[in-house]
Design a protein around this motif. Sequence first.
Motif, PDB file in Angstrom:
ATOM      1  N   VAL A 506     -17.697  17.530  32.095  1.00 36.91           N
ATOM      2  CA  VAL A 506     -17.180  18.549  31.179  1.00 36.91           C
ATOM      3  C   VAL A 506     -17.502  19.954  31.696  1.00 36.91           C
ATOM      4  O   VAL A 506     -18.631  20.252  32.085  1.00 36.91           O
ATOM      5  CB  VAL A 506     -17.758  18.338  29.766  1.00 36.91           C
ATOM      6  N   GLU A 507     -16.463  20.805  31.741  1.00 40.82           N
ATOM      7  CA  GLU A 507     -16.581  22.225  32.107  1.00 40.82           C
ATOM      8  C   GLU A 507     -17.175  22.440  33.500  1.00 40.82           C
ATOM      9  O   GLU A 507     -17.810  23.459  33.763  1.00 40.82           O
ATOM     10  CB  GLU A 507     -17.391  22.990  31.049  1.00 40.82           C
ATOM     11  N   PRO A 529     -21.531  22.295  35.316  1.00 40.20           N
ATOM     12  CA  PRO A 529     -21.248  21.429  34.165  1.00 40.20           C
ATOM     13  C   PRO A 529     -21.766  22.101  32.894  1.00 40.20           C
ATOM     14  O   PRO A 529     -22.821  22.731  32.890  1.00 40.20           O
ATOM     15  CB  PRO A 529     -22.026  20.155  34.484  1.00 40.20           C
ATOM     16  N   GLY A 530     -21.005  21.977  31.816  1.00 42.74           N
ATOM     17  CA  GLY A 530     -21.416  22.588  30.544  1.00 42.74           C
ATOM     18  C   GLY A 530     -21.443  24.090  30.586  1.00 42.74           C
ATOM     19  O   GLY A 530     -22.229  24.728  29.867  1.00 42.74           O
ATOM     20  N   SER A 541     -22.354  19.740  27.990  1.00 42.38           N
ATOM     21  CA  SER A 541     -22.464  18.654  28.959  1.00 42.38           C
ATOM     22  C   SER A 541     -23.932  18.370  29.177  1.00 42.38           C
ATOM     23  O   SER A 541     -24.774  19.270  29.021  1.00 42.38           O
ATOM     24  CB  SER A 541     -21.814  19.056  30.301  1.00 42.38           C
ATOM     25  N   MET A 542     -24.239  17.123  29.545  1.00 42.15           N
ATOM     26  CA  MET A 542     -25.602  16.788  29.954  1.00 42.15           C
ATOM     27  C   MET A 542     -25.621  16.133  31.329  1.00 42.15           C
ATOM     28  O   MET A 542     -26.597  15.505  31.719  1.00 42.15           O
ATOM     29  CB  MET A 542     -26.269  15.881  28.914  1.00 42.15           C
ATOM     30  N   GLN A 551     -31.008  19.876  29.885  1.00 39.63           N
ATOM     31  CA  GLN A 551     -29.906  20.779  30.189  1.00 39.63           C
ATOM     32  C   GLN A 551     -29.010  20.154  31.259  1.00 39.63           C
ATOM     33  O   GLN A 551     -29.441  19.284  31.998  1.00 39.63           O
ATOM     34  CB  GLN A 551     -30.447  22.115  30.712  1.00 39.63           C
ATOM     35  N   PRO A 552     -27.747  20.602  31.329  1.00 39.77           N
ATOM     36  CA  PRO A 552     -26.894  20.164  32.439  1.00 39.77           C
ATOM     37  C   PRO A 552     -27.372  20.831  33.727  1.00 39.77           C
ATOM     38  O   PRO A 552     -27.907  21.944  33.698  1.00 39.77           O
ATOM     39  CB  PRO A 552     -25.505  20.663  32.038  1.00 39.77           C
ATOM     40  N   ARG A 553     -27.195  20.153  34.836  1.00 38.88           N
ATOM     41  CA  ARG A 553     -27.668  20.709  36.110  1.00 38.88           C
ATOM     42  C   ARG A 553     -26.594  20.574  37.191  1.00 38.88           C
ATOM     43  O   ARG A 553     -26.138  19.458  37.471  1.00 38.88           O
ATOM     44  CB  ARG A 553     -28.939  19.982  36.570  1.00 38.88           C
TER      45      ARG A 553
END
Length: 565
Positions: A506-507, A529-530, A541-542, A551-553
């Motif tokens: 996502v994103e 992401p996210g 996103s995760m 957090q997303p990385r």
Amino acid sequence: MEKLTQEEQVDLHEEKKQPGQMNRRTFLTYLGSGAAALAAASAGLGSLTDKVQAATADHLFGFKTNRVSGYFNPIDPTDRDELVLPSGFKYDVIAAYGDVINEAGDTFGYNNDFTVFFPINGSNEEGLLWVNHEYTNPLWVEGEAVNGKLTNAQIEKLLYNQGGSILKVYRDQNGVWKMDPTSVYGRRVTGLTPFTLTGPAAGTPSVNGATSVQGTFANCSGGMTLWNTLLSCEENFERTASDAGLDDTHYGWVIEVDPFDANWQVRKHTALGRFNHENTAMGLSKDGRVVVYMGDDKRDACVYKFISNGKYDPAAGRNNSRLLEDGTLYVANMKKGAWVAMTIEAVRAAAEKASNKDELLAKFKTQGDVVVHAHDAAMLLGGTPTDRPEDVEISPFDNTLFIAHTNNDSHGNIHGHITRFFEENSDLGAMNFDFEIFAAGGRQSGFSAPDNLTFDASGNLWTVTDISSSSLNSGVFKSFKNNGMFVIPTTGPSTGEALQFASGPVESELTGPWFTPDERTLFLAVQHPGENTEDPSNPTSMWPHRPGDNQPRPAVVAITGFRLS
């Protein structure tokens, strides 16, 4: 791929047993008759030799291999929060934002982009991986500015988490790609690293007298040199330079790094021009000079190439770097099909005819001024403004040039296109060219906003897409769902037809595709992401979904599952 005759299957079987001895029949069958005819006509192909391979630095396979990419069942668009691949493929996360990469405690930067793999001792399963870091997200990195200003600690985080990472990577006995954080090769090149300026702008008033500068940032894509170093490109540098209080004439350049030698002075090559660089594509002219193609990734910007004055000497190794200090920068005039030399003499002659003559003559006094203000000089000389020329790649099969024009909504080019240049006589040093629109984004093709490009040994063009996070899954972009990766044949009956190989979380956008020489592994970066997350306790996103993460990385991955045909 078309079904092979029994005789062709025998040839292919023999090639698998002797992968360095591909015969002409197998080559023609593998590529398809269209590729064979084009390669034979434009490159004078009579035998499969290293001479043709030397035409481009970014593709190591040459014509020696019958490799594995391109054989998969395409996936459908998806909006899942996952890196989705075809059946039979998997990915290993090699490094993600914040991971420790060496024993000194350096950490992997943010928003990874371009990747390039340097084999160790010719290995396809052990080497150094350079990864660009393009920009930060204050929500997860430096924090928001207070009253419009960052603290010194925030500036340090901002600069440290851009630039690039060098990782020692390997594939273990279970087939899993990993990073070795104990390797002496692991290091960071950041917005804090000292750089030397080379070329016509160094030490001149156009860069306020600087011969050395602080750091690199906004590192988008890049390329490999013919002498086994890497080139990384500074793209949207303006905001970081402003936030950090740095001289913006010191940024927007192409940098060079030797991944194997931390003592070799990293440098910025001003002869290649200062603009919003996406990447480089390096090859050789027919007379042996180094040619570097580049795009300026903004609306109504140009395509460029640099030709060295001196000739490439394979025995000179990285001393060939000096070739990037002395040469001519050209801009493409697509209406005339001509490369226009961007010399101070030409710029001043054009300025004499302009209505704002005095202003331009004051601005352009030296070649240093021309390269620092490359876009303005290009416009003055008749360079063609285009729709965000991002990645540029030289086809290793016929020396044609592929350019991803991502989009330009102010011109109604919503979904972008891929342009193909044909240099006169297939000579990268030519002064004239023709071009075509190779593929156009949109519902009819299944992709939108093409970005980074790469080739495989079967003549396919691989592209990732860059639909902005704010537009994903809405309006005219709804049918594409998340950003993805696509494979587009460049010859044969399926020329220009895109097949989706991957879909990002996502994103996110997928960036920096790079194959190992045997094409059994594809390195790929998953960026931002996210990205649209506003509340850190509720991220959109995760990915990569690692245990314990909050957090997303952004992360770089290795994709495997490719098989011999």
